[in-house]
Each structure stands twice: as C-alpha cells, then as structure tokens.
Design an enzyme around this catalytic site. Structure first.
Site, PDB file in Angstrom:
ATOM      1  N   GLY A   1     -11.633  -9.159 -28.863  1.00  0.00           N
ATOM      2  CA  GLY A   1     -11.148  -8.105 -27.892  1.00  0.00           C
ATOM      3  C   GLY A   1      -9.666  -8.171 -27.399  1.00  0.00           C
ATOM      4  N   GLY A   2      -9.855  -8.602 -26.118  1.00  0.00           N
ATOM      5  CA  GLY A   2      -8.127  -8.976 -25.519  1.00  0.00           C
ATOM      6  C   GLY A   2      -7.237  -9.286 -26.321  1.00  0.00           C
TER       7      GLY A   2
ATOM      8  CD1 TRP B   1      -6.792  -4.268 -31.878  1.00  0.00           C
ATOM      9  CD2 TRP B   1      -5.446  -2.425 -31.819  1.00  0.00           C
ATOM     10  NE1 TRP B   1      -5.785  -4.458 -32.448  1.00  0.00           N
ATOM     11  CE2 TRP B   1      -4.840  -3.348 -32.863  1.00  0.00           C
ATOM     12  CE3 TRP B   1      -4.501  -1.222 -32.146  1.00  0.00           C
ATOM     13  CZ2 TRP B   1      -3.865  -3.448 -33.454  1.00  0.00           C
ATOM     14  CZ3 TRP B   1      -3.587  -1.047 -32.612  1.00  0.00           C
ATOM     15  CH2 TRP B   1      -3.064  -2.214 -33.462  1.00  0.00           C
TER      16      TRP B   1
ATOM     17  CD  GLU C   1     -16.708  -3.282 -24.375  1.00  0.00           C
ATOM     18  OE1 GLU C   1     -15.998  -2.616 -25.224  1.00  0.00           O
ATOM     19  OE2 GLU C   1     -16.463  -4.191 -24.068  1.00  0.00           O
TER      20      GLU C   1
ATOM     21  CG  HIS D   1     -18.782  -3.397 -28.678  1.00  0.00           C
ATOM     22  ND1 HIS D   1     -18.794  -3.372 -27.754  1.00  0.00           N
ATOM     23  CD2 HIS D   1     -17.964  -4.235 -29.121  1.00  0.00           C
ATOM     24  CE1 HIS D   1     -17.977  -4.536 -26.977  1.00  0.00           C
ATOM     25  NE2 HIS D   1     -17.431  -5.080 -27.926  1.00  0.00           N
TER      26      HIS D   1
HETATM   27  P1  13P Z   1     -12.786  -9.766 -25.505  1.00  0.00           P
HETATM   28  O1  13P Z   1     -12.338 -10.548 -26.586  1.00  0.00           O
HETATM   29  O2  13P Z   1     -12.144  -9.023 -24.687  1.00  0.00           O
HETATM   30  O3  13P Z   1     -13.876 -10.627 -24.517  1.00  0.00           O
HETATM   31  O4  13P Z   1     -14.072  -8.728 -26.175  1.00  0.00           O
HETATM   32  C1  13P Z   1     -14.992  -9.249 -27.285  1.00  0.00           C
HETATM   33  C2  13P Z   1     -15.369  -7.821 -27.659  1.00  0.00           C
HETATM   34  O5  13P Z   1     -15.984  -7.174 -27.251  1.00  0.00           O
HETATM   35  C3  13P Z   1     -14.937  -7.804 -29.263  1.00  0.00           C
HETATM   36  O6  13P Z   1     -15.705  -6.605 -29.710  1.00  0.00           O
END
Ligand code: 13P
Length: 256
Positions: free
Chosen positions: A238-239, A12, A105, A103
C-alpha cells in the site's frame, strides 16, 4: 509443482491524480526497462493498481515495460444498471491484467461478504483477469486466537471453483497490519501462509502453484525479511508503493 514467480504489486488505493500517477508510473517503467536492458537481475512480476480514473493513462505510461496494470475492484456482474460500478471487462479493455477483490477496506467499508468477493473473482475470471483475492483477520480475531480459522473460512468462501495459478493470486493481509506500520512477524506470516497453502491445496488441484502474497506495512526496510519467509511469493504494497524509490527497492528485493 512449478516454481512460483514472485509478484510485487502496488495498491495505490485512493491516491493519485492524473499527473502524479502518470509521473510515478513512467518512473517505474523507466527503471524496469533499464533493469531489463542491464540483464543482470531477473525481475519478479510487477504490477501497479492505480485508481480507476487513471487506469488508461497509467496503462499508456507503462506500455512496453514489464510492469502490468491492475485495478482495485470490479463489480460481480458483467453489465447493467449498476451506477458507479465498473465491470471486469471494462478493466480488461484498459489492458488490466489483475484486479484486486475482497480487500479488507472494501469488506469493511462496503459490506462485501465472502460471497460477494467470490462473485467478483468469478467476474474477473470471465473477463480474463487475474483476481488478487485478499483475506486477513482483524486485531480482535487474532487476539481471540481465531486468525487461522478466519482466513481458512475466507479463502474457502471467497474463491470460486476453477481457481488456478493462471487466474488467481491470494493476498494475506492482516487488517491490523494495514497502514499501521506494524507488519506481522516472520513467524506469524509463516504460520498464516502455511495454513493458507494447506487450504488452497485442499481446494484446488493447482493449490501448490497459486501465489500467496503478504500485505500490511510491507516496505523497503522489511521486504527482504518478509520475502525470505517460507511460502511468501511476493508483497501487496500500500503506502510504500506511492514512493518510486521504496517500491523499486522492494522489486529488487524480490528479484534474483
Ligand atoms: P499498507 O502497505 O499501506 O499497510 O497497505 C497494505 C494494503 O492494504 C495493500 O493492499
């Protein structure tokens, strides 16, 4: 080699205040319970990884359902003067089964190196958690044709010794595919997963059994195609994991 159970995990990220997160979790738990009662399908493993602030409440909302709880990060140390950080044992105490580490990020936004990621994975293992270790190349690295080398290096340097199918999941998440709507092609995913499997098998006796997920703009529309790629054992979402219908459709796409 044992059969690898598929895993659909929702990350999330920094989304979900209390009421919203609990509502989403409760809706997913209800669908999972109904599916189990129905008995028609065999569900994959399912996990949701909400923000740390609502782990406790979301854990209660999914209690008794087949959905597991996961966290998005942990600290490498077990306790101490680490203001704002969260130890893996604290996550385990909240009934987490999984914790995402490395991750992209966090690698990019918090300067986490492979060595840091590896120390976090070790901390997760000490606390009895399953580490979901993320790897993935940037757009530049792919353009330069270095993507397979990059993910091989990441996997070798980010996994601690003692990784096993019971304590580790790998997620291949090409950075350029995350949140962009540009998922990798089936051929790209197949090549990366083949390469990761070879490296895993060289690294660990359990290499053939460790699950490798794909992440990066995976959604309800492309899930079946992605899950059909050889070597893909599930998705880190993710999204699309913020939408109950979309996430559940992905769970069903992974069910048998
Ligand atoms: P999205 O599915 O939003 O591209 O993100 C993937 C993600 O970073 C899952 O950890």
């Amino acid at each position: 080699m044992t059969e690898r159970r598929r895993l659909i995990a929702g990350n999330w990220k920094m989304n979900g205040l209390l009421a919203d997160g609990v509502r989403r979790a409760a809706a997913l738990a209800a669908r999972a319970r109904d599916a189990l009662a129905d008995g028609e399908r065999k569900l994959p493993d399912i996990a949701i990884c909400p923000p740390a602030t609502i782990l406790g409440a979301v854990g209660k909302a999914i209690g008794g359902s087949p959905i597991a709880l996961g966290a998005q990060d942990c600290h490498a140390e077990d306790k101490g003067a680490r203001t704002g950080d969260i130890a893996a044992a604290m996550l385990a105490e909240l009934s987490c089964r999984y914790v995402i580490v490395g991750h992209s990020e966090r690698r990019a936004g918090h300067g986490e190196t492979d060595a840091v990621v590896r120390a976090k994975a070790e901390a997760a293992h000490r606390a009895g958690l399953i580490a979901v270790v993320c790897v993935g190349e940037s757009a530049g690295e792919r353009k330069a044709g270095k993507h397979l080398d990059v993910i091989a290096r990441q996997i070798e340097a980010s996994l601690p010794p003692g990784v096993a199918a019971a304590n580790t999941v790998v997620a291949y998440e090409p950075v350029w595919a995350i949140g962009t709507g540009l998922n990798a092609t089936a051929a790209d995913i197949a090549a990366a997963h083949r390469h990761l499997r070879l490296r895993l098998s060289a690294f660990s006796r359990d290499g053939a059994d460790i699950r490798v997920l794909y992440g990066g703009s995976a959604n309800a529309r492309n899930a079946a195609e992605i899950l059909a790629v050889p070597g893909v054992d599930g998705c880190l979402v993710g999204g699309a994991s913020l939408d109950v219908d979309a996430f559940w459709a992905m769970v069903l796409a992974a069910s048998s």
